[in-house]
Design a protein around this motif. Structure first.
Motif, PDB file in Angstrom:
ATOM      1  N   LEU A 177     -39.807  33.914 -28.608  1.00 20.44           N
ATOM      2  CA  LEU A 177     -38.971  33.595 -27.653  1.00 20.44           C
ATOM      3  C   LEU A 177     -38.347  32.078 -27.955  1.00 20.44           C
ATOM      4  O   LEU A 177     -37.164  32.006 -27.992  1.00 20.44           O
ATOM      5  CB  LEU A 177     -39.074  34.060 -26.186  1.00 20.44           C
ATOM      6  CG  LEU A 177     -39.104  35.358 -25.578  1.00 20.44           C
ATOM      7  CD1 LEU A 177     -39.796  35.350 -24.188  1.00 20.44           C
ATOM      8  CD2 LEU A 177     -37.801  35.810 -25.673  1.00 20.44           C
ATOM      9  N   LEU A 178     -39.013  31.271 -27.965  1.00 15.36           N
ATOM     10  CA  LEU A 178     -38.865  29.918 -28.157  1.00 15.36           C
ATOM     11  C   LEU A 178     -38.834  29.327 -29.639  1.00 15.36           C
ATOM     12  O   LEU A 178     -39.498  28.543 -30.075  1.00 15.36           O
ATOM     13  CB  LEU A 178     -39.803  28.932 -27.237  1.00 15.36           C
ATOM     14  CG  LEU A 178     -40.015  29.320 -25.858  1.00 15.36           C
ATOM     15  CD1 LEU A 178     -40.936  28.641 -25.210  1.00 15.36           C
ATOM     16  CD2 LEU A 178     -38.840  28.839 -25.306  1.00 15.36           C
ATOM     17  N   THR A 179     -38.013  30.211 -30.296  1.00 12.67           N
ATOM     18  CA  THR A 179     -37.717  29.975 -31.819  1.00 12.67           C
ATOM     19  C   THR A 179     -36.306  30.282 -32.033  1.00 12.67           C
ATOM     20  O   THR A 179     -35.626  30.735 -31.356  1.00 12.67           O
ATOM     21  CB  THR A 179     -38.601  30.943 -32.593  1.00 12.67           C
ATOM     22  OG1 THR A 179     -38.009  32.346 -32.363  1.00 12.67           O
ATOM     23  CG2 THR A 179     -40.057  30.806 -32.398  1.00 12.67           C
ATOM     24  N   ILE A 180     -35.751  29.567 -33.303  1.00 10.31           N
ATOM     25  CA  ILE A 180     -34.417  29.557 -33.594  1.00 10.31           C
ATOM     26  C   ILE A 180     -34.217  31.125 -33.989  1.00 10.31           C
ATOM     27  O   ILE A 180     -33.082  31.352 -33.616  1.00 10.31           O
ATOM     28  CB  ILE A 180     -34.147  28.850 -34.833  1.00 10.31           C
ATOM     29  CG1 ILE A 180     -34.279  27.306 -34.487  1.00 10.31           C
ATOM     30  CG2 ILE A 180     -32.863  28.978 -35.372  1.00 10.31           C
ATOM     31  CD1 ILE A 180     -34.491  26.254 -35.470  1.00 10.31           C
ATOM     32  N   ASP A 181     -35.127  31.880 -34.461  1.00  8.17           N
ATOM     33  CA  ASP A 181     -34.617  33.208 -35.029  1.00  8.17           C
ATOM     34  C   ASP A 181     -34.852  34.243 -33.805  1.00  8.17           C
ATOM     35  O   ASP A 181     -34.152  35.373 -33.849  1.00  8.17           O
ATOM     36  CB  ASP A 181     -35.728  33.654 -35.987  1.00  8.17           C
ATOM     37  CG  ASP A 181     -35.391  32.877 -37.321  1.00  8.17           C
ATOM     38  OD1 ASP A 181     -34.324  32.391 -37.539  1.00  8.17           O
ATOM     39  OD2 ASP A 181     -36.390  32.724 -38.066  1.00  8.17           O
TER      40      ASP A 181
ATOM     41  N   ALA B 285     -32.449  32.054 -26.125  1.00  6.65           N
ATOM     42  CA  ALA B 285     -31.331  31.808 -27.011  1.00  6.65           C
ATOM     43  C   ALA B 285     -30.357  30.678 -26.724  1.00  6.65           C
ATOM     44  O   ALA B 285     -30.143  29.889 -27.861  1.00  6.65           O
ATOM     45  CB  ALA B 285     -30.643  32.926 -27.221  1.00  6.65           C
ATOM     46  N   SER B 286     -29.941  30.631 -25.526  1.00  5.50           N
ATOM     47  CA  SER B 286     -29.087  29.360 -25.169  1.00  5.50           C
ATOM     48  C   SER B 286     -30.060  28.085 -25.232  1.00  5.50           C
ATOM     49  O   SER B 286     -29.395  26.999 -25.494  1.00  5.50           O
ATOM     50  CB  SER B 286     -28.668  29.642 -23.662  1.00  5.50           C
ATOM     51  OG  SER B 286     -27.774  30.854 -23.605  1.00  5.50           O
ATOM     52  N   ALA B 287     -31.228  28.128 -24.792  1.00  2.71           N
ATOM     53  CA  ALA B 287     -31.905  27.004 -24.833  1.00  2.71           C
ATOM     54  C   ALA B 287     -32.119  26.461 -26.383  1.00  2.71           C
ATOM     55  O   ALA B 287     -32.072  25.312 -26.620  1.00  2.71           O
ATOM     56  CB  ALA B 287     -33.275  27.117 -24.217  1.00  2.71           C
ATOM     57  N   ALA B 288     -32.349  27.284 -27.316  1.00  7.03           N
ATOM     58  CA  ALA B 288     -32.540  27.046 -28.782  1.00  7.03           C
ATOM     59  C   ALA B 288     -31.246  26.397 -29.313  1.00  7.03           C
ATOM     60  O   ALA B 288     -31.268  25.406 -30.111  1.00  7.03           O
ATOM     61  CB  ALA B 288     -33.013  28.344 -29.475  1.00  7.03           C
ATOM     62  N   LYS B 289     -30.218  27.088 -28.555  1.00  9.63           N
ATOM     63  CA  LYS B 289     -29.001  26.359 -29.191  1.00  9.63           C
ATOM     64  C   LYS B 289     -28.564  24.963 -28.863  1.00  9.63           C
ATOM     65  O   LYS B 289     -27.967  23.997 -29.259  1.00  9.63           O
ATOM     66  CB  LYS B 289     -27.815  27.419 -28.856  1.00  9.63           C
ATOM     67  CG  LYS B 289     -27.686  28.661 -29.733  1.00  9.63           C
ATOM     68  CD  LYS B 289     -26.313  29.554 -29.322  1.00  9.63           C
ATOM     69  CE  LYS B 289     -26.512  30.860 -29.877  1.00  9.63           C
ATOM     70  NZ  LYS B 289     -25.486  31.800 -29.480  1.00  9.63           N
TER      71      LYS B 289
ATOM     72  N   SER C  52     -38.953  24.904 -31.191  1.00 11.30           N
ATOM     73  CA  SER C  52     -40.153  25.394 -31.477  1.00 11.30           C
ATOM     74  C   SER C  52     -41.095  24.138 -31.336  1.00 11.30           C
ATOM     75  O   SER C  52     -42.252  24.003 -30.752  1.00 11.30           O
ATOM     76  CB  SER C  52     -40.608  26.338 -32.786  1.00 11.30           C
ATOM     77  OG  SER C  52     -39.814  27.733 -32.803  1.00 11.30           O
ATOM     78  N   THR C  53     -40.427  22.993 -31.988  1.00 12.34           N
ATOM     79  CA  THR C  53     -41.243  21.809 -31.980  1.00 12.34           C
ATOM     80  C   THR C  53     -41.647  21.340 -30.347  1.00 12.34           C
ATOM     81  O   THR C  53     -42.641  20.823 -30.059  1.00 12.34           O
ATOM     82  CB  THR C  53     -40.462  20.648 -32.544  1.00 12.34           C
ATOM     83  OG1 THR C  53     -40.498  21.096 -33.914  1.00 12.34           O
ATOM     84  CG2 THR C  53     -41.156  19.146 -32.486  1.00 12.34           C
TER      85      THR C  53
END
Length: 356
Positions: free
Chosen positions: A224-228, A245-249, A259-260
């Motif tokens: 869930l907490l990844t770019i992909d 997904a919004s958080a990743a963006k 992810s970092t």
């Protein structure tokens, strides 16, 4: 081909484990033991300098096959046979921690109390396992088992370790929510009927009170907490997937990798004794190792992260204005593990009707 890839991934940390403790986590359900055993054995044989005492080997019982009808078996005989098979596959005399895996999928707690746990206690008594662990998603199920099963051992505690997953991350920190009864000083065992009034504690605090070592897996929340993003089978509600997904963006827009931030945030939680992360290639091993090295001299999150990283983590964990605020307020920042188990058994029963 699979063996070569696994061998290369495992050999990298094994080379650096000569003066440290390495804890490979294996399991039957995904072929983990078969994939891990040979690289570990070959590396030890070739180097000649990696003592068994420098390895902490964990494996699991309870969940075995991908096939729906044979996926779970919590019976006494199967549990003992599984442990003996693990010893053969891993080419060792003992397993450090044998874990009862996904107990929420047992048909009842009684099955665990009369079959699985007595079998695990017998394996520990025989020296085939040094410790007994518990793994699973629903914290309330683990808590119930820890409370209800302590009296099954006549020579000490039943469980030495608890492994939870997806409850120590940017969108779900319920591992630290005060949701369970604490142990009173007058208790005879975990959750016993002490006379003192007990305040609510978190599952992490409960484990500490009960002398159960706590481990937390899946700091990236199973993708869930990844770019992909997560795999198609992920059980999270769509609202949580959208929030992640919004958080990743949002992170990407600031030149940061979610992810970092997620991994650093999880590693900074000092109540967790060990954080487990799945890695599929050398690049991911290097990525995780570099982040873990930040904690060699410091343990406080603000000191191991840059200013920009700290500001973004503050936003991500802001339960009023952050990207997870809405799902947290609706209780959709996690999923119902017990409901997933019920759905599984409905599917099994329907399949049995068709095959019979």
């Amino acid at each position: 081909m699979l063996y070569s890839r696994v061998a290369v991934i495992l050999e990298l940390p094994l080379r650096f484990a000569l003066d440290t403790i390495l804890a490979p986590d294996t399991g039957g359900v995904d072929g983990g033991e078969r994939n891990a055993a040979r690289p570990i054995h070959c590396t030890r044989k070739r180097t000649g300098s990696l003592p068994r005492s420098h390895l902490i080997i964990n494996t699991k019982v309870g969940r075995y096959e991908a096939d729906l009808l044979r996926q779970f078996d919590f019976s006494y005989d199967t549990t003992v046979a599984s442990v003996r098979r693990s010893l053969e596959r891993m080419n060792c005399d003992y397993i450090d921690v044998i874990q009862l895996h996904d107990p929420e999928f047992a048909r009842s707690l009684d099955v665990l109390k009369t079959e699985t746990i007595p079998a695990l206690l017998e394996c520990r008594r025989r020296g085939w396992a040094r410790a007994i662990g518990l793994t699973g998603y629903p914290l309330e199920v683990q808590h119930e088992i820890l409370v209800e099963c302590q009296g099954l051992s006549h020579d000490g505690a039943v469980f030495d370790q608890s492994l939870v997953y997806c409850h120590n991350n940017l969108h779900d920190m319920s591992l630290f929510d005060p949701a369970f009864d604490s142990r009173g000083e007058d208790d005879d065992g975990v959750g016993g009927g002490g006379s003192k009034e007990r305040a609510a504690v978190s599952f992490a605090q409960f484990c500490e009170q009960s002398n159960v070592r706590l481990m937390a897996a899946a700091p990236l929340s199973m993708g869930l907490l990844t770019i992909d993003g997560p795999p198609s089978w992920h059980p999270a509600p769509s609202s949580l997937k959208d929030a992640c997904a919004s958080a990743a963006k949002a992170c990407d827009a600031e030149g940061l990798n979610i992810s970092t931030l997620a991994l650093v945030y999880a590693l900074a939680q000092q109540e967790v004794g060990s954080t487990l992360l799945g890695m599929k290639d050398i690049e991911e091993v290097d990525f995780a190792a570099d982040l873990a090295c930040r904690f060699c001299n410091e343990t406080i999150l603000s000191q191991v992260s840059s200013h920009r990283e700290n500001e973004m983590i503050k936003l991500l964990t802001d339960r009023k204005q952050g990207p997870f605020a809405s799902v947290v307020s609706r209780g959709e920042n996690k999923w119902d593990g017990k409901a997933e188990a019920r759905k599984f058994w409905v599917a099994v029963d329907e399949l049995k009707k068709v095959t019979n």
